[in-house]
Design a protein around this motif. Structure first.
Motif, mmCIF file in Angstrom:
data_model
loop_
_atom_site.group_PDB
_atom_site.id
_atom_site.type_symbol
_atom_site.label_atom_id
_atom_site.label_comp_id
_atom_site.label_asym_id
_atom_site.label_seq_id
_atom_site.Cartn_x
_atom_site.Cartn_y
_atom_site.Cartn_z
ATOM 1 N N TYR A 131 9.215 -29.530 -38.703
ATOM 2 C CA TYR A 131 10.026 -29.302 -37.504
ATOM 3 C C TYR A 131 9.323 -28.392 -36.497
ATOM 4 C CZ TYR A 131 14.194 -28.121 -34.751
ATOM 5 O OH TYR A 131 15.091 -27.923 -33.746
ATOM 6 N N VAL A 132 8.792 -27.276 -36.961
ATOM 7 C CA VAL A 132 8.119 -26.322 -36.083
ATOM 8 C C VAL A 132 6.866 -26.950 -35.480
ATOM 9 C CG1 VAL A 132 6.924 -24.095 -35.969
ATOM 10 C CG2 VAL A 132 9.059 -24.315 -37.257
ATOM 11 N N ASN A 137 4.191 -29.408 -30.609
ATOM 12 C CA ASN A 137 3.504 -30.539 -29.986
ATOM 13 C C ASN A 137 4.255 -31.106 -28.782
ATOM 14 O OD1 ASN A 137 1.309 -30.408 -31.730
ATOM 15 N ND2 ASN A 137 2.300 -31.750 -33.224
ATOM 16 N N LEU A 138 5.466 -30.661 -28.550
ATOM 17 C CA LEU A 138 6.226 -31.161 -27.399
ATOM 18 C C LEU A 138 5.586 -30.752 -26.090
ATOM 19 C CD1 LEU A 138 9.922 -30.716 -28.573
ATOM 20 C CD2 LEU A 138 8.588 -32.826 -28.440
ATOM 21 N N GLY A 142 4.883 -32.666 -22.031
ATOM 22 C CA GLY A 142 5.402 -32.083 -20.808
ATOM 23 C C GLY A 142 6.791 -31.496 -20.967
ATOM 24 N N PHE A 143 7.150 -31.108 -22.163
ATOM 25 C CA PHE A 143 8.490 -30.541 -22.416
ATOM 26 C C PHE A 143 8.493 -29.066 -22.131
ATOM 27 C CE2 PHE A 143 11.834 -28.882 -25.253
ATOM 28 C CZ PHE A 143 12.889 -29.631 -24.804
#
Length: 143
Positions: A131-132, A137-138, A142-143
């Motif tokens: 999850y982390v 990687n988001l 472009g998050f």
């Protein structure tokens, strides 16, 4: 917007109860199709039409695009919610998702996912471990 996780059972006729919090958003009829990770995706009609338009804009000359679109649309079925808030999950979709009795219904923003309970638990264990890393990687998206 669909949020939350609900545990339910299929009845002997292959019907599932649509969680009350999801009924209004899905409407009286909605589209169910083969999702990713061996679950089912449920879409309200407006969201399905938006997705359909996006898929239509992909270059059909690409073999991978044709394969995905074929797989996605061929598994789709219109589902209707009865007065008791239940809907029948078609046999081919249940077989694809390995749904027999125990299910987990998950709100994922613009869609609802239906999982065989065992597959959902396995997914959570595997995805939870990364999850982390996924969140980190988001940035690349472009998050």
């Amino acid at each position: 917007m669909f949020l939350g996780e609900y545990q339910h059972f299929l009845d002997t006729k292959g019907r599932m109860t649509v969680p009350a919090k999801f009924r209004e958003g899905l409407g009286d009829t909605f589209v169910a199709t083969k999702g990713l990770d061996n679950c089912l995706f449920l879409y309200p009609w407006p969201e399905w039409r938006t997705l359909e338009q996006k898929l239509r804009s992909l270059p059909f000359t690409r073999k991978d695009v044709r394969a995905f679109v074929r797989f996605f649309f061929s598994g789709a079925a219109e589902c209707e919610v009865d007065k008791q808030g239940r809907t029948v999950l078609p046999v081919p979709l249940r077989e694809y998702a390995r749904i027999e009795k125990e299910i987990v219904i998950v709100g994922v923003g613009t869609r609802v996912e239906v999982w065989a309970r065992e597959l959902w638990e396995n997914y959570l264990q595997t995805a939870g471990e990364s999850y982390v890393e996924i969140a980190e990687n988001l940035d690349e998206l472009g998050f």
